[in-house]
Design a protein around this motif. Structure first.
Motif, short mmCIF file in Angstrom:
data_model
loop_
_atom_site.label_atom_id
_atom_site.label_comp_id
_atom_site.label_asym_id
_atom_site.label_seq_id
_atom_site.Cartn_x
_atom_site.Cartn_y
_atom_site.Cartn_z
N ARG A 45 0.81 -1.22 0.00
CA ARG A 45 0.00 0.00 0.00
C ARG A 45 0.84 1.27 0.00
O ARG A 45 0.58 2.21 -0.76
CB ARG A 45 -0.95 0.02 1.21
CG ARG A 45 -1.79 1.30 1.27
CD ARG A 45 -2.47 1.49 2.60
NE ARG A 45 -1.58 1.47 3.74
CZ ARG A 45 -0.82 2.49 4.15
NH1 ARG A 45 -0.83 3.64 3.49
NH2 ARG A 45 -0.04 2.37 5.21
N LYS A 46 1.87 1.33 0.83
CA LYS A 46 2.67 2.56 0.94
C LYS A 46 3.32 2.93 -0.39
O LYS A 46 3.26 4.08 -0.82
CB LYS A 46 3.77 2.40 2.00
CG LYS A 46 3.25 2.30 3.42
CD LYS A 46 4.40 2.04 4.37
CE LYS A 46 3.90 1.62 5.74
NZ LYS A 46 4.98 1.12 6.58
N THR A 47 3.93 1.96 -1.04
CA THR A 47 4.58 2.24 -2.32
C THR A 47 3.55 2.57 -3.39
O THR A 47 3.74 3.50 -4.17
CB THR A 47 5.44 1.04 -2.76
OG1 THR A 47 6.41 0.80 -1.73
CG2 THR A 47 6.14 1.31 -4.07
N TYR A 48 2.45 1.84 -3.40
CA TYR A 48 1.38 2.13 -4.37
C TYR A 48 0.91 3.58 -4.22
O TYR A 48 0.76 4.29 -5.22
CB TYR A 48 0.22 1.16 -4.17
CG TYR A 48 -0.97 1.47 -5.06
CD1 TYR A 48 -0.93 1.16 -6.42
CD2 TYR A 48 -2.11 2.07 -4.56
CE1 TYR A 48 -2.00 1.45 -7.24
CE2 TYR A 48 -3.19 2.37 -5.37
CZ TYR A 48 -3.13 2.05 -6.71
OH TYR A 48 -4.19 2.35 -7.53
N ASN A 79 -0.69 -3.82 -15.60
CA ASN A 79 -1.55 -4.29 -14.52
C ASN A 79 -0.76 -4.24 -13.23
O ASN A 79 0.45 -4.47 -13.23
CB ASN A 79 -2.02 -5.72 -14.78
CG ASN A 79 -3.03 -5.78 -15.91
OD1 ASN A 79 -3.83 -4.88 -16.09
ND2 ASN A 79 -2.97 -6.84 -16.69
N LYS A 80 -1.47 -3.95 -12.15
CA LYS A 80 -0.82 -3.82 -10.85
C LYS A 80 -1.60 -4.60 -9.80
O LYS A 80 -2.82 -4.70 -9.88
CB LYS A 80 -0.76 -2.34 -10.43
CG LYS A 80 0.07 -1.49 -11.35
CD LYS A 80 -0.21 -0.02 -11.11
CE LYS A 80 0.06 0.82 -12.33
NZ LYS A 80 -0.79 0.57 -13.48
N ILE A 81 -0.86 -5.11 -8.83
CA ILE A 81 -1.46 -5.73 -7.65
C ILE A 81 -0.91 -5.00 -6.43
O ILE A 81 0.29 -4.74 -6.35
CB ILE A 81 -1.14 -7.23 -7.56
CG1 ILE A 81 -1.92 -7.98 -8.65
CG2 ILE A 81 -1.46 -7.79 -6.19
CD1 ILE A 81 -1.70 -9.47 -8.66
N VAL A 82 -1.81 -4.67 -5.52
CA VAL A 82 -1.43 -4.02 -4.28
C VAL A 82 -1.84 -4.92 -3.13
O VAL A 82 -3.00 -5.32 -3.03
CB VAL A 82 -2.13 -2.65 -4.11
CG1 VAL A 82 -1.71 -2.01 -2.80
CG2 VAL A 82 -1.83 -1.75 -5.27
N PHE A 83 -0.87 -5.27 -2.29
CA PHE A 83 -1.17 -6.05 -1.08
C PHE A 83 -1.48 -5.06 0.02
O PHE A 83 -0.65 -4.24 0.39
CB PHE A 83 0.02 -6.93 -0.69
CG PHE A 83 0.15 -8.13 -1.57
CD1 PHE A 83 -0.54 -9.30 -1.28
CD2 PHE A 83 0.94 -8.09 -2.71
CE1 PHE A 83 -0.45 -10.41 -2.10
CE2 PHE A 83 1.04 -9.20 -3.54
CZ PHE A 83 0.34 -10.35 -3.22
N SER A 84 -2.72 -5.13 0.52
CA SER A 84 -3.13 -4.20 1.57
C SER A 84 -4.34 -4.73 2.31
O SER A 84 -5.25 -5.30 1.71
CB SER A 84 -3.47 -2.84 0.96
OG SER A 84 -3.96 -1.97 1.96
N THR A 95 -5.55 -1.81 -11.49
CA THR A 95 -5.05 -2.26 -10.20
C THR A 95 -6.06 -3.14 -9.48
O THR A 95 -7.24 -2.83 -9.42
CB THR A 95 -4.69 -1.06 -9.30
OG1 THR A 95 -3.68 -0.30 -9.95
CG2 THR A 95 -4.19 -1.51 -7.94
N ARG A 96 -5.53 -4.23 -8.93
CA ARG A 96 -6.34 -5.14 -8.11
C ARG A 96 -5.73 -5.16 -6.71
O ARG A 96 -4.53 -5.30 -6.54
CB ARG A 96 -6.30 -6.54 -8.72
CG ARG A 96 -7.05 -7.59 -7.94
CD ARG A 96 -7.19 -8.89 -8.73
NE ARG A 96 -5.94 -9.52 -9.08
CZ ARG A 96 -5.40 -10.55 -8.40
NH1 ARG A 96 -5.99 -11.03 -7.33
NH2 ARG A 96 -4.27 -11.09 -8.81
N VAL A 122 9.67 -1.56 -0.18
CA VAL A 122 10.56 -2.15 0.82
C VAL A 122 9.87 -3.28 1.59
O VAL A 122 10.42 -4.36 1.73
CB VAL A 122 11.09 -1.07 1.79
CG1 VAL A 122 11.95 -1.69 2.88
CG2 VAL A 122 11.89 -0.02 1.03
N ASP A 123 8.68 -3.04 2.10
CA ASP A 123 8.03 -4.02 2.97
C ASP A 123 7.69 -5.33 2.27
O ASP A 123 8.10 -6.41 2.72
CB ASP A 123 6.77 -3.42 3.60
CG ASP A 123 7.08 -2.28 4.56
OD1 ASP A 123 8.23 -2.22 5.04
OD2 ASP A 123 6.18 -1.47 4.82
#
Length: 184
Positions: A45-48, A79-84, A95-96, A122-123
């Motif tokens: 999430r932070k980088t996104y 395409n992007k994936i965000v882990f949050s 984005t998903r 980073v995370d």
């Protein structure tokens, strides 16, 4: 099987904070080519939230350098994936948001057809390195000493130290150095 490539800029003293230095046009072109060569970008999430809406806005306005505008165009096309667990919605249509276990999702993505997967930040990369799921490392070392900032693997214990093979380096006019390593 798709590879997971970790790419980021880092200061001479090992800080991975975007405020500590901006890559020059040659380094931006290097990152642009990396983005063009993959079909999926993965962030936490932070980088996104650092990347979006910044790069989509640049892609719309083309208000920066040619190198930055080209990076923006490449970025928005992927395409992007965000882990949050906390991000409620994505700001762009490509984005998903994923809330499942990081390891399970990355293992699944690696098995899918397609080009390689590029991760940033980073995370999330630190967790993937600890899980042994990063196949390639691309660091662009900036000629800057930050003194303080975020560090890779901070607070993470590696079950085993990854063995890496040096593949190539590239020196840019500004003094930035791109390093490429593969997991053995």
């Amino acid at each position: 099987m798709r590879n997971v490539i970790y790419a980021i800029s880092v200061t001479l003293d090992g800080c991975f904070d975007h405020t500590n230095g901006i890559p020059d046009d040659d380094a931006m072109e290097y990152f642009t080519n990396l983005v063009r060569d993959v079909d999926l970008l993965v962030f936490g999430r932070k980088t996104y939230q650092l990347m979006v809406p910044y790069w989509p806005d640049i892609a719309k306005s083309h208000s920066e350098t040619k190198a930055e505008n080209e990076f923006a165009d490449a970025f928005v096309s992927k395409n992007k994936i965000v882990f949050s667990r906390s991000l409620e919605s994505a700001e762009d249509k490509n984005t998903r948001i994923v809330r499942t276990k990081l390891q399970d999702e990355i293992l699944k993505l690696k098995q899918e057809q397609g080009k390689d997967i590029l991760i940033g930040g980073v995370d999330v990369p630190s967790q993937l390195i600890a899980l042994g799921l990063v196949d390639e490392y691309r660091f662009v070392v900036l000629p800057v000493i930050a003194g303080e900032g975020r560090r890779l693997l901070e607070g993470i214990r590696l079950p085993e130290r990854p063995q890496l093979k040096f593949v190539e380096s590239r020196i840019f006019k500004s003094g930035c150095v791109a390093l490429r390593y593969l997991k053995q």
